[in-house]
Scaffold this motif. Structure first.
Motif, short mmCIF file in Angstrom:
data_model
loop_
_atom_site.label_atom_id
_atom_site.label_comp_id
_atom_site.label_asym_id
_atom_site.label_seq_id
_atom_site.Cartn_x
_atom_site.Cartn_y
_atom_site.Cartn_z
N ASN A 4 0.85 -1.17 0.00
CA ASN A 4 0.00 0.00 0.00
C ASN A 4 0.90 1.24 0.00
OD1 ASN A 4 -1.69 2.18 0.80
ND2 ASN A 4 -3.09 0.76 1.81
N ARG A 6 0.41 4.17 0.67
CA ARG A 6 0.14 5.13 1.74
C ARG A 6 0.68 4.67 3.08
NH1 ARG A 6 -5.69 5.16 2.18
NH2 ARG A 6 -5.33 3.04 1.54
N ASP A 58 0.94 5.27 8.81
CA ASP A 58 0.48 6.12 7.72
C ASP A 58 1.66 6.99 7.27
OD1 ASP A 58 -2.03 7.48 6.35
OD2 ASP A 58 -0.72 9.08 7.10
N TYR A 88 -10.68 4.12 12.94
CA TYR A 88 -10.87 5.15 11.91
C TYR A 88 -10.22 4.78 10.57
CZ TYR A 88 -6.15 7.12 12.48
OH TYR A 88 -4.77 7.31 12.51
N THR A 89 -9.37 3.76 10.54
CA THR A 89 -8.73 3.36 9.29
C THR A 89 -9.41 2.16 8.63
OG1 THR A 89 -7.16 1.82 10.29
CG2 THR A 89 -6.50 4.14 10.16
N ARG A 90 -10.38 1.58 9.28
CA ARG A 90 -11.03 0.37 8.75
C ARG A 90 -11.71 0.66 7.42
NH1 ARG A 90 -12.85 -1.73 14.71
NH2 ARG A 90 -10.68 -2.04 15.36
N GLY A 91 -11.57 -0.28 6.50
CA GLY A 91 -12.14 -0.13 5.18
C GLY A 91 -11.24 0.59 4.21
N SER A 92 -10.03 0.96 4.64
CA SER A 92 -9.12 1.72 3.77
C SER A 92 -7.98 0.87 3.20
CB SER A 92 -8.53 2.90 4.55
OG SER A 92 -7.66 2.42 5.58
N GLY A 93 -7.99 -0.43 3.47
CA GLY A 93 -6.96 -1.31 2.92
C GLY A 93 -5.79 -1.57 3.86
N VAL A 94 -5.82 -1.01 5.05
CA VAL A 94 -4.71 -1.21 5.99
C VAL A 94 -4.62 -2.68 6.39
CG1 VAL A 94 -3.76 -0.64 8.26
CG2 VAL A 94 -4.76 1.15 6.84
N SER A 97 -3.35 -4.87 3.62
CA SER A 97 -1.92 -4.66 3.40
C SER A 97 -1.07 -5.37 4.45
CB SER A 97 -1.61 -3.17 3.39
OG SER A 97 -2.24 -2.55 2.30
#
Length: 167
Positions: A4, A6, A58, A88-94, A97
């Motif tokens: 990822n 990011r 991040d 707050y990061t869930r659903g963003s690909g963390v 990754s």
């Protein structure tokens, strides 16, 4: 394996304070979900049995956003332990990754199968594993006979991590 752009995903020791803080946050969330702090069958993971522990940061803010580890079960099998991302990061690909990086590490160690467990109140975790190519399996090891445990497994090879990262 960096999957990822990011994120910076780095291997750290189990004792790393950032990793310890993320694991504590995960356990606090699970305690609240289960309504008790007695929700983990078997021994908790430790430095001694965790072959790889990763922390994701991040890139833009430098803030830690998730973690995950591999517990070696035998010469060909590892279990995903303490895979956690901040809410707050869930659903963003963390999480995907981190999982892809864990799969790449597992493959480099000669692991051909990875397992995972999620509890009854972790519907999001169960869905994540199923969406990541894991299949339900009979409860194994300390999860045998535990009603609130759902176990999963996934065969891995050199292409697994790349596929997980794109899921």
């Amino acid at each position: 394996m960096q999957t990822n752009p990011r994120l910076n995903i780095r291997q750290v020791t189990w004792a790393n304070p950032v990793g310890a803080d993320l694991r504590a946050a995960q356990q606090a969330e699970l305690d609240a979900r289960f309504g008790t702090n007695d929700h983990e069958p078997g021994p908790p993971p430790s430095e001694a049995d965790t072959a790889v522990f990763l922390v994701a940061h991040d890139k833009a803010s430098g803030q830690p956003v998730g973690c995950g580890g591999l517990r070696i079960l035998d010469t060909h099998t590892a279990e995903i332990k303490r895979l956690y991302v901040l809410p707050y990061t869930r659903g963003s690909g963390v999480a995907s990754s981190i999982l892809a990086a864990l799969e790449a590490h597992a493959h480099s160690l000669g692991i051909t199968s990875i397992t995972a467990e999620a509890g009854s109140v972790q519907t999001d975790g169960r869905q994540f594993y199923e969406n990541s190519g894991f299949v339900p399996v009979p409860n194994f090891g300390p999860y045998i006979g535990v009603e609130h445990s759902y176990c999963y497994a996934k065969a891995i090879d050199s292409h697994s991590a790349a596929h997980t990262a794109m899921a």
